[in-house]
Motif scaffolding. Structure first.
Motif, PDB file in Angstrom:
ATOM      1  N   LEU A   1       0.938  -0.985   0.211  1.00 42.50           N
ATOM      2  CA  LEU A   1       0.003  -0.604  -0.003  1.00 42.50           C
ATOM      3  C   LEU A   1       1.132   1.370  -0.108  1.00 42.50           C
ATOM      4  O   LEU A   1       1.854   1.171   0.680  1.00 42.50           O
ATOM      5  CB  LEU A   1      -0.672  -0.248   1.018  1.00 42.50           C
ATOM      6  CG  LEU A   1      -2.107  -0.866   0.853  1.00 42.50           C
ATOM      7  CD1 LEU A   1      -2.906  -1.050   2.405  1.00 42.50           C
ATOM      8  CD2 LEU A   1      -2.889  -0.405   0.307  1.00 42.50           C
ATOM      9  N   LEU A   2       0.336   2.043  -0.252  1.00 40.92           N
ATOM     10  CA  LEU A   2       0.428   3.765  -0.822  1.00 40.92           C
ATOM     11  C   LEU A   2      -0.317   4.982  -0.133  1.00 40.92           C
ATOM     12  O   LEU A   2      -1.027   4.064  -0.978  1.00 40.92           O
ATOM     13  CB  LEU A   2       1.563   3.820  -2.204  1.00 40.92           C
ATOM     14  CG  LEU A   2       2.557   2.987  -2.451  1.00 40.92           C
ATOM     15  CD1 LEU A   2       3.388   3.314  -4.189  1.00 40.92           C
ATOM     16  CD2 LEU A   2       3.996   2.984  -1.162  1.00 40.92           C
ATOM     17  N   GLU A   3       0.347   5.488   0.278  1.00 43.23           N
ATOM     18  CA  GLU A   3      -0.633   6.342   0.335  1.00 43.23           C
ATOM     19  C   GLU A   3      -1.237   7.265  -0.642  1.00 43.23           C
ATOM     20  O   GLU A   3      -0.149   7.220  -1.756  1.00 43.23           O
ATOM     21  CB  GLU A   3      -0.286   7.650   1.160  1.00 43.23           C
ATOM     22  CG  GLU A   3      -1.075   8.748   2.172  1.00 43.23           C
ATOM     23  CD  GLU A   3       0.063  10.389   2.559  1.00 43.23           C
ATOM     24  OE1 GLU A   3      -0.963  11.027   3.118  1.00 43.23           O
ATOM     25  OE2 GLU A   3       0.759   9.596   3.544  1.00 43.23           O
ATOM     26  N   ASP A   4      -2.272   7.473  -1.112  1.00 45.89           N
ATOM     27  CA  ASP A   4      -3.126   7.902  -2.288  1.00 45.89           C
ATOM     28  C   ASP A   4      -3.640   9.678  -1.799  1.00 45.89           C
ATOM     29  O   ASP A   4      -4.285  10.082  -0.818  1.00 45.89           O
ATOM     30  CB  ASP A   4      -4.468   7.226  -2.430  1.00 45.89           C
ATOM     31  CG  ASP A   4      -5.272   7.531  -3.559  1.00 45.89           C
ATOM     32  OD1 ASP A   4      -5.375   7.113  -4.670  1.00 45.89           O
ATOM     33  OD2 ASP A   4      -6.406   9.499  -3.147  1.00 45.89           O
ATOM     34  N   GLU A   5      -2.759  10.232  -2.438  1.00 50.01           N
ATOM     35  CA  GLU A   5      -2.141  11.371  -2.649  1.00 50.01           C
ATOM     36  C   GLU A   5      -3.571  12.606  -3.326  1.00 50.01           C
ATOM     37  O   GLU A   5      -3.005  13.446  -3.772  1.00 50.01           O
ATOM     38  CB  GLU A   5      -1.108  12.193  -2.707  1.00 50.01           C
ATOM     39  CG  GLU A   5      -0.234  11.527  -1.376  1.00 50.01           C
ATOM     40  CD  GLU A   5       1.364  11.905  -1.521  1.00 50.01           C
ATOM     41  OE1 GLU A   5       1.350  12.199  -2.411  1.00 50.01           O
ATOM     42  OE2 GLU A   5       1.622  11.824  -0.991  1.00 50.01           O
ATOM     43  N   SER A   6      -4.039  11.459  -4.195  1.00 53.33           N
ATOM     44  CA  SER A   6      -4.753  12.547  -5.154  1.00 53.33           C
ATOM     45  C   SER A   6      -5.902  13.155  -4.662  1.00 53.33           C
ATOM     46  O   SER A   6      -6.576  14.509  -5.275  1.00 53.33           O
ATOM     47  CB  SER A   6      -5.728  11.542  -6.043  1.00 53.33           C
ATOM     48  OG  SER A   6      -6.606  10.771  -5.173  1.00 53.33           O
ATOM     49  N   GLY A   7      -6.451  13.011  -2.965  1.00 48.81           N
ATOM     50  CA  GLY A   7      -7.356  14.349  -2.347  1.00 48.81           C
ATOM     51  C   GLY A   7      -8.970  13.236  -3.284  1.00 48.81           C
ATOM     52  O   GLY A   7      -9.674  14.519  -2.866  1.00 48.81           O
ATOM     53  N   ARG A   8      -8.731  12.789  -4.226  1.00 46.48           N
ATOM     54  CA  ARG A   8     -10.480  12.561  -5.113  1.00 46.48           C
ATOM     55  C   ARG A   8     -11.241  11.201  -3.730  1.00 46.48           C
ATOM     56  O   ARG A   8     -10.421  10.343  -2.476  1.00 46.48           O
ATOM     57  CB  ARG A   8     -10.508  11.587  -5.528  1.00 46.48           C
ATOM     58  CG  ARG A   8      -9.549  12.583  -6.977  1.00 46.48           C
ATOM     59  CD  ARG A   8     -10.129  11.613  -8.367  1.00 46.48           C
ATOM     60  NE  ARG A   8      -9.815  10.452  -8.168  1.00 46.48           N
ATOM     61  CZ  ARG A   8      -8.625   9.780  -8.105  1.00 46.48           C
ATOM     62  NH1 ARG A   8      -7.593  10.069  -9.489  1.00 46.48           N
ATOM     63  NH2 ARG A   8      -9.160   7.613  -8.490  1.00 46.48           N
ATOM     64  N   PRO A   9     -12.504  12.145  -3.152  1.00 44.52           N
ATOM     65  CA  PRO A   9     -13.081  10.738  -2.290  1.00 44.52           C
ATOM     66  C   PRO A   9     -13.418   8.873  -3.398  1.00 44.52           C
ATOM     67  O   PRO A   9     -13.272   9.129  -3.818  1.00 44.52           O
ATOM     68  CB  PRO A   9     -14.706  10.993  -2.568  1.00 44.52           C
ATOM     69  CG  PRO A   9     -14.580  12.300  -3.455  1.00 44.52           C
ATOM     70  CD  PRO A   9     -13.483  12.705  -4.019  1.00 44.52           C
ATOM     71  N   ILE A  10     -13.655   8.326  -1.763  1.00 43.73           N
ATOM     72  CA  ILE A  10     -14.544   6.470  -2.409  1.00 43.73           C
ATOM     73  C   ILE A  10     -15.139   6.661  -2.995  1.00 43.73           C
ATOM     74  O   ILE A  10     -16.125   7.004  -2.037  1.00 43.73           O
ATOM     75  CB  ILE A  10     -13.833   5.774  -1.847  1.00 43.73           C
ATOM     76  CG1 ILE A  10     -12.027   5.870  -1.388  1.00 43.73           C
ATOM     77  CG2 ILE A  10     -13.543   4.354  -1.433  1.00 43.73           C
ATOM     78  CD1 ILE A  10     -11.152   5.777  -2.050  1.00 43.73           C
TER      79      ILE A  10
END
Length: 110
Positions: free
Chosen positions: A76-85
């Protein structure tokens, strides 16, 4: 001697998979592998994770669908997109999202 290990990620954090094109929000964590050996052996050997690390339960999504994923910390990596799931269960567990982390709903009870 067994050392207690803290997970790198936390419940509510949005993450993405290191190798595969999906992302999700963490809703639970196991301190070490807690699934079947059949499941573990189904992972290609070249990306098969160690069992002695945290494993995260994700409300996951890819381009086509939403699902539940079980992923090792090393993948896993941190998701930095800022988009909601967009997973439909997100609203049942979490409230608002701030800085890439969902807050647990305060009206939930066991």
């Amino acid at each position: 001697m067994m050392l207690k290990r803290e997970g790198k990620f936390k419940i509510g954090q949005v993450v993405r998979h290191r190798y595969y094109p999906f992302r999700g929000v963490i809703f639970d964590v196991d301190p070490t592998f807690n699934n079947t050996d059949e499941w573990w052996h189904s992972i290609p050997a070249e990306v098969r994770p160690r069992k002695d690390q945290p494993f995260y339960h994700l409300l996951a999504e890819n381009e086509e669908t939403e699902y539940i994923a079980y992923v090792s910390e090393q993948n896993l990596l941190e998701d930095e997109s800022g988009r909601p799931i967009r997973h439909p269960e997100v609203r049942n567990i979490f409230g608002t999202m701030e800085n890439g982390v969902y807050r647990l709903r305060t009206d939930m009870s066991h």
